[in-house]
Scaffold this active site. Structure first.
Site, short mmCIF file in Angstrom:
data_model
loop_
_atom_site.label_atom_id
_atom_site.label_comp_id
_atom_site.label_asym_id
_atom_site.label_seq_id
_atom_site.Cartn_x
_atom_site.Cartn_y
_atom_site.Cartn_z
N SER A 134 0.82 -1.21 0.00
CA SER A 134 0.00 0.00 0.00
C SER A 134 0.86 1.26 0.00
CB SER A 134 -0.94 -0.04 1.22
OG SER A 134 -0.74 1.07 2.06
N LYS A 135 0.38 2.22 -0.77
CA LYS A 135 1.11 3.48 -0.93
C LYS A 135 1.27 4.18 0.43
CE LYS A 135 0.60 7.63 -3.73
NZ LYS A 135 -0.16 8.26 -4.81
N ARG A 136 0.23 4.09 1.21
CA ARG A 136 0.21 4.80 2.49
C ARG A 136 1.08 4.11 3.54
NH1 ARG A 136 -3.31 4.50 6.41
NH2 ARG A 136 -4.52 2.94 5.26
N LYS A 137 1.02 2.78 3.56
CA LYS A 137 1.70 2.08 4.65
C LYS A 137 3.12 1.65 4.34
CE LYS A 137 -2.52 -0.22 6.19
NZ LYS A 137 -3.09 -1.55 6.04
#
Ligand code: GLU
Length: 547
Positions: free
Chosen positions: A293-296
């Site tokens: 994931s891009k965020r994590k």
């Protein structure tokens, strides 16, 4: 209804005949079985590992078959194009040695360009106009509010959402209704008139996933948005036909749209390309697998690998390991063969999620870096340091001969076996910092202050930079014995209670004093590289001041 008239009203003006496009973009003159593949990123400025994963597959397949890889920029969806995004894609992929034959900002043969979809607006409109003439496309005046009300109604009725069948309100507008809406200046989009039967299932052969059963499309998807710019679906069909793509490898999130694309190809009278839907990159999180994931996950971004200083070759080796199951064995067997010689095949690609594991990449990196020559390592570190290193680190390259000695030692060049101390450029630069008085680490002494001083003083009392490694070591042993430590390991092992410790404990004190670390390559060689003056100064500085 006069469809020619309607087409003229919706898309007025002269458009090239479709035959003209067929001539302008002729079938490619390539050997039989040559594959034409492409990378079609949106210029969002974020380029990730999934892009690289697909890029390597596309590149290998195109080039192994004597075909072409091109770069098309899918900029239809963006209100604002991110400045420099295309250059960022090219440079990120170039770092991993992915080279395009043609495409946006590539130069070279432009026959199949332009490569920015926004510059191809005229082409999509010409095809849309033709579909309108044939009754396979129509204007839709539904507003956002009407469409969301429709979605709510469908959701409440537990029906498939979208614009289809009885819900496709504008599909059967009368001529009067259409012209009245146009005269009133109502905005509209152009939709495909789907002829698909949603109860019909069919089998489709995916080059990666094998046979998949899918359902015919019945969605009247938008093909041109109200600003006359095409949707991904429509641009995909038109471009991949005209650019003569033979094989589309793309993320598996597109598999669900495949029936739409097949219907568009059919409506346009084009032969569809082969498709391979590539599995997503997954990682273990706790006990379960999930998509990166891009965020994590910072490791999803390609810039992460550059900033951390992963060697691009190592990353590529790992990607290939994930892409083709027999690559790892091949590479282990022929570590010196260029990766291009590996018989990459789309049929060997994983059907379900590929598990990405940073530890595995680190192992591969250690291995690959240990195989570099000192010169290659120096060049690799320098490139990283100039871009990301501190000023102090950049100064490591001032004395090349000194650096070469340091690297040769840390890499174990000339030894029985290469050392595998280096994982990334960033870590390697920290690792060698003590040769340049940059202590990224200061390990704790495991002896009392008194013993520490006794070891340091005792060492200095007999230290001579002239001594070879053997003499040096026998002096350390004598020092150990004089302080109650076993000079020989076997004596210590035979009766540990008889000693305070053994010679390695004494050497550790010296090691920490000189390098800051409890573990290091051969200490005599380190002192030799540092030279007498620096060695003495470090040992003196490491004494605990008691008065
Ligand atoms: N622009 C699409 C994306 O970035 C391309 C998908 C494709 O390769 O067709 O996902």
């Amino acid at each position: 209804m006069d469809l020619n008239l309607l087409a003229e009203r919706l898309l007025p003006g002269e458009y090239p005949l479709l035959e003209a496009y067929e001539k302008q973009y002729p079938p490619r003159d390539l050997p039989k079985n040559a594959e034409v593949t492409r990378l079609a990123p949106s210029p969002t400025g974020f380029i990730h590992l999934g892009n690289l994963f697909v890029a390597i597959a596309n590149e290998r397949i195109a080039h192994r078959s004597g075909g072409k890889l091109y770069l098309r920029i899918e900029d239809t969806d963006l209100k604002r194009k991110v400045e420099g995004a295309v250059e960022a894609v090219i440079s990120a992929l170039d770092y991993f040695d992915i080279t395009f034959d043609e495409g946006a900002e590539i130069g070279g043969d432009d026959t199949y360009g332009p490569w920015y979809q926004r510059q191809r607006a005229q082409i999509y409109r010409a095809y849309a106009k033709e579909l309108i003439r044939q009754g396979r496309a129509y204007p839709c005046f539904c507003t956002e509010e009407e469409l969301s009300a429709l979605r709510e109604e469908q959701t409440a009725n537990k029906e498939v959402t979208g614009y289809y069948g009885k819900y496709a309100r504008c599909r059967d507008l009368t001529q009067e209704q259409i012209y009245a809406a146009l005269d009133a200046g109502k905005p509209y989009v152009i939709r495909l008139r789907s002829l698909g039967d949603p109860t019909e299932k069919f089998t489709f052969h995916d080059e990666i996933k094998g046979d998949v059963t899918v359902t015919r499309n019945d969605q009247d998807v938008v093909i041109l948005k109200s600003d006359g710019i095409p949707t991904y679906h429509f641009a995909h069909a038109v471009d991949d036909h005209l650019m003569r793509t033979t094989l589309v490898i793309r993320g598996e999130e597109w598999l669900a749209s495949l029936p739409i694309h097949l219907e568009l190809f059919e409506a346009l009278g084009f032969r569809p390309p082969k498709y391979g839907h590539n599995c997503s990159l997954m990682k273990m999180d706790g006990g379960s697998k999930r998509k990166l994931s891009k965020r994590k996950d910072p490791e999803l971004s390609l810039s992460f690998y550059r900033q951390e200083g992963y060697h691009p070759f190592a990353v590529k080796v790992y990607m290939l390991t994930l892409l083709n199951s027999d690559f790892e064995e091949w590479h282990a067997k022929f570590p010196d063969k260029p990766l291009e010689e590996f018989p990459f095949r789309i049929g060997k690609m994983s059907r379900s999620g590929a598990l990405f594991d940073l530890d595995k990449l680190n192992d591969i990196s250690r291995n690959e870096l240990s195989r570099l020559t000192v010169q290659e390592m120096a060049a690799f570190l320098k490139e990283w340091a100039l871009a990301f290193g501190s000023e102090a680190q950049q100064a490591y390259f001032a004395d090349e001969a000194y650096l070469a000695e340091v690297l040769a030692l840390c890499m174990g060049v000339g030894g029985k076996k290469r050392r595998k101390d280096f994982v990334t450029a960033k870590q390697a630069m920290e690792e060698i910092g003590y040769f340049f008085s940059d202590y990224a680490r200061r390990d704790a002494y495991r002896v009392s202050d008194e013993t520490r001083n006794a070891v340091l003083d005792g060492f200095l009392a007999t230290y001579s930079a002239e001594n070879d490694a053997q003499v040096w070591f026998s002096k350390v042993k004598e020092l150990a014995a004089s302080l109650g430590y076993a000079a020989e390991m076997r004596d210590y092992k035979a009766d540990p209670a008889a000693y305070r410790g053994n010679v390695s404990d004494v050497a550790e004190v010296l090691r920490i004093a000189v390098t800051g670390r409890a573990n290091s390559p051969d200490l005599w060689t380190i002192m030799h590289i540092l030279g007498e003056e620096r060695t003495r100064a470090r040992i003196l500085a490491a004494r605990v001041q008691t008065d």
